[in-house]
Write a protein that holds these residues in place. Structure first.
Motif, PDB file in Angstrom:
ATOM      1  N   THR A  54       0.837  -1.208   0.000  1.00  0.00           N
ATOM      2  CA  THR A  54       0.000   0.000   0.000  1.00  0.00           C
ATOM      3  C   THR A  54       0.868   1.252   0.000  1.00  0.00           C
ATOM      4  OG1 THR A  54      -1.471  -1.288   1.409  1.00  0.00           O
ATOM      5  CG2 THR A  54      -1.975   1.051   1.173  1.00  0.00           C
ATOM      6  N   MET A  55       1.886   1.231   0.863  1.00  0.00           N
ATOM      7  CA  MET A  55       2.763   2.402   0.927  1.00  0.00           C
ATOM      8  C   MET A  55       3.603   2.524  -0.334  1.00  0.00           C
ATOM      9  SD  MET A  55       3.882   2.430   4.922  1.00  0.00           S
ATOM     10  CE  MET A  55       4.618   4.044   4.930  1.00  0.00           C
ATOM     11  N   LEU A  63       2.609   1.800  -3.352  1.00  0.00           N
ATOM     12  CA  LEU A  63       1.762   2.423  -4.379  1.00  0.00           C
ATOM     13  C   LEU A  63       1.658   3.928  -4.161  1.00  0.00           C
ATOM     14  CD1 LEU A  63      -1.452   0.329  -5.139  1.00  0.00           C
ATOM     15  CD2 LEU A  63       0.278   1.177  -6.740  1.00  0.00           C
ATOM     16  N   GLN A  64       1.471   4.321  -2.909  1.00  0.00           N
ATOM     17  CA  GLN A  64       1.347   5.759  -2.634  1.00  0.00           C
ATOM     18  C   GLN A  64       2.648   6.488  -2.926  1.00  0.00           C
ATOM     19  OE1 GLN A  64      -0.163   6.031   1.363  1.00  0.00           O
ATOM     20  NE2 GLN A  64      -2.218   5.398   0.732  1.00  0.00           N
ATOM     21  N   ALA A  65       3.760   5.868  -2.543  1.00  0.00           N
ATOM     22  CA  ALA A  65       5.052   6.496  -2.795  1.00  0.00           C
ATOM     23  C   ALA A  65       5.305   6.576  -4.307  1.00  0.00           C
ATOM     24  CB  ALA A  65       6.167   5.717  -2.105  1.00  0.00           C
ATOM     25  N   ARG A 100       3.098   6.935  -6.617  1.00  0.00           N
ATOM     26  CA  ARG A 100       2.325   8.065  -7.129  1.00  0.00           C
ATOM     27  C   ARG A 100       3.077   9.379  -6.872  1.00  0.00           C
ATOM     28  NH1 ARG A 100      -2.436  10.021  -3.712  1.00  0.00           N
ATOM     29  NH2 ARG A 100      -0.565  10.506  -2.507  1.00  0.00           N
ATOM     30  N   ASP A 101       3.600   9.548  -5.660  1.00  0.00           N
ATOM     31  CA  ASP A 101       4.271  10.804  -5.318  1.00  0.00           C
ATOM     32  C   ASP A 101       5.592  10.980  -6.052  1.00  0.00           C
ATOM     33  OD1 ASP A 101       2.198  11.282  -3.627  1.00  0.00           O
ATOM     34  OD2 ASP A 101       3.259  10.735  -1.792  1.00  0.00           O
ATOM     35  N   ARG A 142       4.163  12.991 -10.592  1.00  0.00           N
ATOM     36  CA  ARG A 142       3.848  14.349 -10.134  1.00  0.00           C
ATOM     37  C   ARG A 142       3.338  15.243 -11.261  1.00  0.00           C
ATOM     38  NH1 ARG A 142       8.471  13.564  -7.589  1.00  0.00           N
ATOM     39  NH2 ARG A 142       9.663  15.060  -8.791  1.00  0.00           N
TER      40      ARG A 142
END
Lengths: 95, 330
Positions: A33-34, A36-38, A40-41, A45
């Motif tokens: 999960t983390m 995927l979020q990382a 994205r960031d 961007r």
């Protein structure tokens, strides 16, 4: 407590509909999960993607570059796999 | 960005390695092939690149500090949003670069620890303070401008992962330079006081920015191997001159004066700058710049205060993995 090294993930992004996911780089995250979020960031961007895959780097099996000669030799000697190997009379036109 | 000033050559230990392999390696470099992580490479090539890429990464991360200083004080919401995005980009650049460095075999944790312990360096430019808002404009215009000059040739560096990271970085860096120049244009079209603030920032940053390209070619003893390995494509002085030639007309447009009364344009159109004060450069590299101690203290504080987050995330991931294994066993 001693924190273990954070696992490495490989990131793949589909840039537009219809194109395959492409490897863009890697990142560290403690879980999927983390990751995927990382991803994205770090990698989207500026609207670079419509879809992200993250894969644990340890899950990848790679061919050995030192053995690339042997590995890819079978393809090199088979020129008859290419359309240009075959002769078609000019009169027939484009085929 | 920001690695050239720090390049130091490794002792050449290739004699100890398989001479045939070394020759094949050099032949691949000469043929402009890219070297990939699992390919054979000389130990000194690996070591040089690990140091260069990790220093580059540290510079991106430390580089967030001087600018982060102004996020809460940006004059408008537009400027604040842009500065925030820029600082976020610097963080992203640091992460791409750590990932590239890791492909050579050191973990990110090891690389970061070396920086926090003061064993690995970062670019000396970030040891200067950002005293006014004009410094933010000047950093974008000149520091990022110099970084672009330095980084564009690195997009063709012989090491694949580094070259690919640089391509992404360069694309993003162009926004940084433009936003900086826009700030300068606005200040220079403003009140007399604003223009004076812009001039003051240029006065303080000009020489440190020229030092970013590293020692003059005559005294830089380490470029040979890097050039041979196609890590470095242009010499320090070549890049510095290119930067000066590109920057002088931009300063003229702003109506600002470059703080170098001895600067003259030669017959070929190159702007010849005066002697650089290399004692200052050495002092800053040695840890005695205006902000060295502050920067290190800020990095260590952030690392220590983030420890609980790393621990919590690791504990949570371990707990989830354990639960999954237990469920699978049922």
């Amino acid at each position: 407590m001693a924190t273990p090294n954070t696992p490495l993930w490989e990131v793949f992004i589909r840039s537009r509909n219809g194109l395959a996911h492409k490897h863009v780089g890697s990142l560290h995250a403690s879980d999927a999960t983390m990751a995927l979020q990382a991803a994205r960031d770090i990698y989207t961007r500026r609207g670079e993607g419509l879809s992200i895959w993250v894969v644990p780097s340890t899950a990848i099996t790679a061919s050995d570059p030192a053995e690339k000669g042997m590995m890819f030799e079978p393809a090199e000697s088979k020129i008859y796999r290419h359309p240009t190997f075959y002769e078609v009379p000019d009169e027939v036109g484009h085929m | 960005m920001y690695t050239q000033a720090l390049n130091m050559a490794e002792t050449d230990d290739r004699g100890l390695e398989d001479a045939t392999k070394a020759a094949q390696f050099q032949a691949r470099i000469d043929a402009e092939e890219r070297i990939e992580p699992n390919d054979w490479m000389p130990a000194a090539y690996r070591k040089t690149l690990t140091r260069q890429i990790s220093q580059h990464a540290h510079s991106e991360i430390v580089g967030m500090l001087p600018e982060g200083n102004w996020i809460t004080r940006a004059p408008t919401l537009r400027r604040k949003a842009a500065l925030l995005a820029k600082v976020q980009d610097e963080c992203g650049h640091g992460l791409y670069l750590y990932a590239a460095a890791e492909t050579l075999g050191s973990s990110r944790e090891e690389l970061v620890d070396a920086m926090l312990a003061g064993k690995a360096k970062y670019s000396s430019i970030f040891n200067y303070p950002t005293l006014t808002w004009a410094d933010i404009g000047t950093i974008g215009w000149l520091v990022d401008g110099a970084a672009i000059m330095n980084q564009i040739p690195l997009c063709r560096c012989s090491y694949g992962p580094y070259a690919r990271a640089m391509i992404r970085v360069c694309k993003e860096e162009s926004f940084h330079q433009r936003q900086g120049y826009e700030i300068m244009v606005t200040l220079c079209r403003g009140s007399g006081e604003q223009k004076a603030m812009a001039q003051d920032a240029l006065n303080r940053w000009w020489w440190p920015v020229l030092m970013m390209f590293g020692p003059p070619d005559a005294t830089s003893q380490h470029s040979d191997t890097s050039t041979k390995w196609k890590i470095k494509r242009f010499s320090n002085d070549e890049l510095r001159q290119k930067f000066v030639d590109a920057t002088v007309p931009q300063a003229q447009y702003l109506g600002l004066t470059i703080p170098d009364p001895g600067m003259v344009q030669d017959a070929e159109g190159h702007w010849r700058y005066s002697e650089i004060d290399w004692t200052e450069f050495k002092q800053v590299l040695a840890g005695n710049g205006p902000c060295n101690r502050d920067r290190m203290a800020a990095r260590r504080k952030a690392h220590e205060e983030g420890a609980w987050v790393r621990e919590a995330a690791a504990t949570y991931a371990a707990k989830r993995a354990q639960r999954q294994t237990a469920q699978a066993a049922e």
